[in-house]
Design a protein around this motif. Structure first.
Motif, PDB file in Angstrom:
ATOM      1  N   ARG A 127      63.563 -14.800  -3.585  1.00 39.93           N
ATOM      2  CA  ARG A 127      64.203 -13.488  -3.662  1.00 39.93           C
ATOM      3  C   ARG A 127      65.725 -13.558  -3.657  1.00 39.93           C
ATOM      4  O   ARG A 127      66.388 -12.594  -4.012  1.00 39.93           O
ATOM      5  CB  ARG A 127      63.712 -12.621  -2.504  1.00 39.93           C
ATOM      6  N   ARG A 186      57.823 -15.808  -8.248  1.00 31.08           N
ATOM      7  CA  ARG A 186      58.563 -15.533  -9.482  1.00 31.08           C
ATOM      8  C   ARG A 186      57.643 -15.311 -10.671  1.00 31.08           C
ATOM      9  O   ARG A 186      58.065 -14.731 -11.679  1.00 31.08           O
ATOM     10  CB  ARG A 186      59.527 -16.690  -9.777  1.00 31.08           C
ATOM     11  N   GLN A 187      56.398 -15.763 -10.591  1.00 32.25           N
ATOM     12  CA  GLN A 187      55.461 -15.580 -11.694  1.00 32.25           C
ATOM     13  C   GLN A 187      54.716 -14.247 -11.626  1.00 32.25           C
ATOM     14  O   GLN A 187      53.936 -13.945 -12.531  1.00 32.25           O
ATOM     15  CB  GLN A 187      54.447 -16.728 -11.714  1.00 32.25           C
ATOM     16  N   PRO A 189      53.962 -10.679 -12.462  1.00 32.26           N
ATOM     17  CA  PRO A 189      54.427  -9.889 -13.609  1.00 32.26           C
ATOM     18  C   PRO A 189      55.432  -8.817 -13.214  1.00 32.26           C
ATOM     19  O   PRO A 189      55.278  -8.135 -12.203  1.00 32.26           O
ATOM     20  CB  PRO A 189      53.128  -9.275 -14.149  1.00 32.26           C
ATOM     21  N   ALA A 190      56.440  -8.666 -14.052  1.00 31.42           N
ATOM     22  CA  ALA A 190      57.498  -7.692 -13.763  1.00 31.42           C
ATOM     23  C   ALA A 190      56.974  -6.266 -13.748  1.00 31.42           C
ATOM     24  O   ALA A 190      57.485  -5.420 -13.000  1.00 31.42           O
ATOM     25  CB  ALA A 190      58.623  -7.833 -14.795  1.00 31.42           C
ATOM     26  N   ASP A 191      55.938  -5.978 -14.562  1.00 32.38           N
ATOM     27  CA  ASP A 191      55.426  -4.607 -14.600  1.00 32.38           C
ATOM     28  C   ASP A 191      54.754  -4.222 -13.272  1.00 32.38           C
ATOM     29  O   ASP A 191      54.806  -3.055 -12.861  1.00 32.38           O
ATOM     30  CB  ASP A 191      54.464  -4.420 -15.764  1.00 32.38           C
ATOM     31  N   ILE A 193      55.767  -5.314 -10.329  1.00 27.22           N
ATOM     32  CA  ILE A 193      56.884  -5.049  -9.415  1.00 27.22           C
ATOM     33  C   ILE A 193      57.492  -3.681  -9.696  1.00 27.22           C
ATOM     34  O   ILE A 193      57.794  -2.910  -8.778  1.00 27.22           O
ATOM     35  CB  ILE A 193      57.937  -6.167  -9.536  1.00 27.22           C
ATOM     36  N   GLU A 194      57.663  -3.366 -10.970  1.00 25.19           N
ATOM     37  CA  GLU A 194      58.213  -2.052 -11.324  1.00 25.19           C
ATOM     38  C   GLU A 194      57.278  -0.930 -10.912  1.00 25.19           C
ATOM     39  O   GLU A 194      57.719   0.127 -10.451  1.00 25.19           O
ATOM     40  CB  GLU A 194      58.463  -1.994 -12.839  1.00 25.19           C
ATOM     41  N   GLN A 211      53.699  -8.874  -4.291  1.00 20.90           N
ATOM     42  CA  GLN A 211      54.074 -10.234  -4.669  1.00 20.90           C
ATOM     43  C   GLN A 211      53.183 -11.291  -4.030  1.00 20.90           C
ATOM     44  O   GLN A 211      52.644 -12.161  -4.710  1.00 20.90           O
ATOM     45  CB  GLN A 211      55.546 -10.482  -4.326  1.00 20.90           C
TER      46      GLN A 211
END
Length: 304
Positions: A127, A186-187, A189-191, A193-194, A211
């Motif tokens: 982070r 870090r792997q 998915p960004a969606d 997290i959003e 996460q």
């Protein structure tokens, strides 16, 4: 003992080069100024190791072997549960049970400490990029430095016995869990997290609800690798009084006793296989019920 080791260290310092002399100075400074801290660390590790070993010695050997077999039946398979029971009984038949428990206590203590330090460090490094930039070179050093080198400062700071063995094992085994924790987080998915942020998750909720659950398989791979690396230090740690199965293998090497070395090595292999498969199974829920596994075990024995 520690005083004699310090004098020996100082006597050998003049033989080192510039880099070695710097390392000597650092260790000498630690010896002169960190006595209280090292005494506290020594006490904590001794108590933790003693507690783990007492817990492992509390049940009778046959009962502990049965518990491990049932755990293998539940988490892995009927065949693995049966093989675990047979393997542990073979260790008992070879007269190596107490030494195996001693080795297991050392491995579990070092692994617990490595996980207690490595998992939070991995989360922070994932982070905070600045923390990762500072941590990564240290992890590279810890992973590439020969394991024997860790024994020297460990013995200088903590004398010989279980404590320097745990310290050296901890340093050797910690990098995988830090690296794989960073990779797993870090792997994610960004969606996801959003989506978490859009539902009003705080940073703590985002970490614990999004996460970490999604990174769990990768995190458990790091846990598995840490345990395996800790177990691989058993023989090396015996050189500084670590005891356990490492002593058996070391005596076999020193005496050129093939039988003794084979028995010690076989006990280490049995322990390694059990720890490996059980720790791997923790990353996923059991695919089959215990009843199905018992039926498989019955079929294995041809019970109708």
């Amino acid at each position: 003992m520690s005083h004699l080791l310090s004098e020996l260290w100082l006597a050998q310092a003049s033989e080192a080069g510039a880099v070695g002399a710097t390392a000597d100075s650092i260790v000498n400074w630690l010896l002169g100024n960190g006595g209280a801290l090292f005494s506290l660390i020594n006490t904590v590790i001794l108590v933790l190791t003693a507690i783990v070993e007492q817990l492992l010695n509390a049940p009778a050997p046959w009962l502990l072997a049965l518990v491990v077999a049932l755990l293998g039946l539940w988490r892995v398979s009927a065949a693995f549960g049966l093989l675990s029971l047979l393997g542990l009984n073979l260790v008992q038949a070879m007269g190596l049970w107490e030494l195996m428990v001693s080795s297991l206590a050392l491995v579990l203590t070092a692994s617990l400490l490595a996980l207690a330090i490595g998992l939070p460090l991995g989360v922070l490094a994932a982070r905070q990029r600045s923390i990762w930039q500072l941590t990564r070179p240290l992890l590279d050093l810890m992973q590439t430095m020969p394991a024997f080198v860790y024994l020297i400062p460990a013995v200088m700071l903590f004398s010989t016995g279980a404590v320097p063995s745990v310290i050296a094992t901890l340093i050797f085994a910690m990098p995988p869990v830090v690296r794989l924790t960073v990779l797993g987080i870090r792997q994610v998915p960004a969606d996801l997290i959003e989506a978490g942020r859009s539902f009003g998750c705080s940073e703590w909720q985002l970490l614990t609800k999004v996460q970490l659950p999604n990174a769990l398989p990768t995190l458990m791979t790091g846990v598995n690798q840490t345990i395996m690396l800790a177990l691989s230090m058993v023989v090396i740690a015996s050189m500084i009084g670590g005891g356990g199965l490492g002593d058996v293998v070391l005596r076999g090497i020193q005496q050129l006793n093939i039988g003794l070395g084979f028995e010690g090595g076989l006990a280490v292999v049995i322990l390694a296989v059990i720890l490996d498969r059980l720790s791997q199974s923790l990353s996923t829920p059991p695919s089959r019920s215990v009843r199905d596994r018992v039926r498989s075990l019955a079929m294995l024995w041809r019970i109708r």
